[in-house]
Design a protein around this motif. Sequence first.
Motif, short mmCIF file in Angstrom:
data_model
loop_
_atom_site.label_atom_id
_atom_site.label_comp_id
_atom_site.label_asym_id
_atom_site.label_seq_id
_atom_site.Cartn_x
_atom_site.Cartn_y
_atom_site.Cartn_z
N HIS A 273 0.86 -1.18 0.00
CA HIS A 273 0.00 0.00 0.00
C HIS A 273 0.90 1.22 0.00
O HIS A 273 1.99 1.18 0.55
CB HIS A 273 -0.88 0.04 1.26
N LEU A 274 0.39 2.31 -0.58
CA LEU A 274 1.11 3.58 -0.49
C LEU A 274 1.22 3.94 1.00
O LEU A 274 2.28 4.27 1.50
CB LEU A 274 0.33 4.64 -1.25
N ARG A 275 0.08 3.88 1.68
CA ARG A 275 0.00 4.01 3.13
C ARG A 275 -1.00 2.95 3.60
O ARG A 275 -1.96 2.67 2.88
CB ARG A 275 -0.52 5.41 3.54
N ARG A 276 -0.79 2.38 4.81
CA ARG A 276 -1.73 1.36 5.28
C ARG A 276 -3.15 1.91 5.25
O ARG A 276 -3.40 2.99 5.78
CB ARG A 276 -1.40 0.98 6.74
N ARG A 282 -8.27 2.77 12.25
CA ARG A 282 -8.05 1.51 12.97
C ARG A 282 -7.35 1.75 14.29
O ARG A 282 -7.70 1.16 15.30
CB ARG A 282 -7.17 0.58 12.13
N THR A 283 -6.32 2.61 14.26
CA THR A 283 -5.57 2.86 15.49
C THR A 283 -6.47 3.52 16.53
O THR A 283 -6.47 3.13 17.70
CB THR A 283 -4.35 3.75 15.19
N TRP A 284 -7.30 4.50 16.08
CA TRP A 284 -8.23 5.15 17.01
C TRP A 284 -9.17 4.13 17.63
O TRP A 284 -9.43 4.14 18.83
CB TRP A 284 -9.06 6.22 16.28
N ALA A 285 -9.72 3.22 16.78
CA ALA A 285 -10.68 2.23 17.28
C ALA A 285 -10.03 1.31 18.31
O ALA A 285 -10.59 1.04 19.38
CB ALA A 285 -11.23 1.41 16.11
N LEU A 353 0.06 10.87 18.84
CA LEU A 353 0.61 10.66 17.49
C LEU A 353 -0.50 10.63 16.44
O LEU A 353 -0.36 11.20 15.36
CB LEU A 353 1.41 9.35 17.44
N CYS A 354 -1.63 9.98 16.79
CA CYS A 354 -2.75 9.91 15.85
C CYS A 354 -3.31 11.30 15.59
O CYS A 354 -3.71 11.61 14.46
CB CYS A 354 -3.87 9.04 16.40
N SER A 355 -3.34 12.14 16.63
CA SER A 355 -3.95 13.45 16.41
C SER A 355 -2.98 14.42 15.72
O SER A 355 -3.43 15.32 15.03
CB SER A 355 -4.48 14.04 17.73
N PHE A 427 -0.72 1.64 13.40
CA PHE A 427 -0.37 3.04 13.12
C PHE A 427 0.67 3.10 12.00
O PHE A 427 1.55 2.25 11.92
CB PHE A 427 0.20 3.69 14.39
N GLU A 428 0.54 4.08 11.15
CA GLU A 428 1.42 4.21 9.98
C GLU A 428 2.45 5.32 10.24
O GLU A 428 2.11 6.51 10.15
CB GLU A 428 0.56 4.54 8.76
#
Length: 466
Positions: A273-276, A282-285, A353-355, A427-428
Motif C-alpha cells: 500500500h502507499l499508506r496502510r 483503525r488505530t483510534w478504534a 501521534l494519531c492526532s 499506526f502508519e
Amino acid sequence: MATFRPRKITLPQRAPYVDRMPPERRISRRRLRACHECDWVMALPPLSSGQQALCPRCGHAAVTRHRYPAQRSMALAITTLILLSMALGYPFLSFSASGVSNHIELLDASTELIHFHEPLVAIAVLLTTIVLPTVYLVGIIWVQAGLLTGNVLPLSRLITRSLIHLYPWMMVDVFLIGTLVSLIKIASLADIVLGPSFWAFGAYALLLLATTQSVDRDWLWFALAGEPAAPDSARTGEPAAPQGLSGCSTCGLVNALGANEKGRCQRCHEPLHLRRPYSLQRTWALLAASAIMYIPANVYPIMTTTSLGSSTSNTILGGVIELARMGSWPVAIVILIASIIVPLGKLIALVWLCSVAPRAAQMNALSRTRLYRLTEFIGRWSMVDIFVVAILVALIRAGNLMSVTPGPAALAFASVVVLTMLAARSFEPRLLWDYANSAQGYPNDPSLPPPSSSLQKGPADKEQPA
Ligand SMILES: [Zn+2]
Ligand SMILES: [Zn+2]
C-alpha cells in the motif's frame, strides 16, 4: 551472554553512483530500499558482516548483515528448541511453607489458569511463551535447512513472510522477568527451590533472543528469491510515495504500485500500500477499545491471596502499594512501570501521534518517529504482571493455608496489552513524514507530477544518459 552489536553506518542522502549510471550498468540500483518509517528511498551499498545500514533521514535500521547467516541462525534455532524441550520436561519451581509443598512444571503456568476459568489468559500465556516461539524456531530451521542444502523447501517464502509477523508476539524474555518478580514476591513467605527447568528456560529465553537477532532478513530473501530490479524511474534521496513506489514491509524490495495504489510485492507477495489503509481509523478504534478495558483492568482485583483462612484482593495499584509497604521497592517499581506507567503512557503517546499525524511538521517528524518506535518497543513488557499472576496461581495452591487465585482484572489487563500492541502496529509512521514531504514539494499523490523545482534540480537526475 554477549549480544550482537552491529557497526552502524548511515547511508548517503543521495546515491549518485547509482543514479548516474547508464541503465544497463545500474547493478547497485537493484539494491534499492524504502525506509519503513519515513519512506525515504536509499541504495544499499555492499555491506560486510557486522554492519548495519541506517536510514539517512530517520536512523531506522534498514539492514543488518551477519556472518554465516544461515548456519548461525540454524544452529541457534536448534539449540533453542532443545533447551525448550528440556524446560518442558523437568520441575520449574517448587515451594514449601508451613509444612505444605508444591512443585510446578512450565506448562502449569498456563494450564492452572484454565481451572480458574481464565481460558483466554491461559491461551495468551501458552501462545506467547511456548507455541509461537516453537513455530518460529521450526520455521527458521525449515527455511535455513533448504538454503543450506541448496534445495529450497516447499512453503519457504510463505514461512519467511509469516515469521516476521510472528516475531513481536513472542514474550519469553518478558516471562523470565515475570518469573523473577514472582520469586521476589514470595521469597519472604516460603522456601523456593529453582528446578532444572528454570535454568533451561533462562537459557532458552536468551538464545531465542539471539536467534531472532541472527536472522538476516535481507540476505534471507535474496537467497530465497534473488533481487528483482527496482523500477528504472526510481530516484534515491526522495520519498517513495510521490514516485508511486512502495517498500515491501516484509522483504524490503522497492516495488512500483499499480493504478489503484495497491499491489503485491513481486518477490514475497506481501500486499503493498502507499499508506496502510484506514491506519488512523483503525488505530483510534483499537485505542478506544484498550482505553475502555483499562478501566476494569485497574478497578477490579488482578489476584486474590488467601493466607491462613483470610483473603485479600489486590488491584494492580494495590499490589504495587503492598509491595512497597513490604519493603520490596525494586519489584514495586518494576510492576509500577510495567503495569501502570507503560500502558497508560503508550495510550497517551499513540492518541497524541494519531492526532498530530495529519499535520506533522518536518522538524518534529523525527522526534515523533522516535516516540512511535519507543511505544512499539515497550508495549510487550506490560505482560509481566499477567505472567506473575500465572506463575503464582500455579505455584501457590495450598487451599486455605495459602493460595493465589486470578481476579477479573487479569483478562482485562491482558486485553489492554494486546489491544495497545495492535494499535501501535496498525499506526502508519510514514504519515508523520507526509506533511514534511509536501512542504518540501513532494506531492503525496503519485498521480500528480512533482511540482517543485527541487525534484528537477537534483544532481543525480540531470545526468541521465541518452
Ligand atoms: Zn527512514
Ligand atoms: Zn516483499
